[in-house]
Design a protein around this motif. Structure first.
Motif: not given
Length: 178
Positions: A4, A7, A52, A56, A59, A61, A66, A69
């Motif tokens: 996280a 990302i 991805a 992003r 996503y 967090s 990840a 995902w």
């Protein structure tokens, strides 16, 4: 650095996203390879990370890992490759008696036929459990399904794989799997 965090950092510095690629490429590629073979696995894995990267910003967090995902993205991509997956399952069936050192190992024709007979909705969570080693919670996250739905689909898939002669209320004796 968690996934996280990587990302989040990649939003300002896109090169940081490579951390996710380094951590999870083998898992994504391995899952795709078991599903559709090595040639398409390269394509699916590359497309998974491309999508991805593009997504992003969306996503969650609060999820440090990840991998679920990413496997969810891969699973969505693999739906387009059902014909290739079906050919791969047929190849597994023909590999019964193949040499023991192969990565996928020999797979019984009965198992392959049973996997082909499962609906996509049953097969997908079962394969994420068996081949991607995700937990039920991670499968729910990767497929965007409620946890109870994942449990139900896997339960139905397992029951179907056991066959009609197996009484789910009667304990089964496991084979000699020391």
């Amino acid at each position: 650095m968690t996934d996280a965090q990587a990302i989040g950092a990649s939003l300002a510095d896109p090169e940081v996203f490579a951390v996710l690629f380094d951590r999870h490429f083998d898992a994504i590629h391995g899952y795709a390879q078991r599903r559709v073979g090595p040639d398409l696995a390269d394509e699916v894995a590359a497309e998974t990370f491309t999508r991805a990267f593009d997504q992003r910003r969306r996503y969650d967090s609060s999820r440090d890992d990840a991998r679920p995902w990413l496997l969810g993205i891969a699973a969505n991509l693999l739906r387009r490759h059902w014909r290739s997956e079906r050919r791969r399952l047929n190849a597994y069936a023909r590999s019964v008696g193949a040499a023991e050192g192969e990565r996928s190992g020999p797979v019984g024709a009965e198992l392959v036929a049973a996997l082909k007979a499962l609906t996509r909705r049953q097969r997908e969570p079962l394969l994420l459990l068996a081949w991607a080693d995700l937990s039920y919670e991670q499968i729910a996250l990767s497929l965007g399904l409620p946890l109870g739905t994942v449990r139900s689909r896997i339960s139905r898939a397992r029951a179907r794989l056991r066959g009609p002669d197996v009484d789910p209320q009667k304990p089964q004796e496991a084979p000699n799997n020391v």
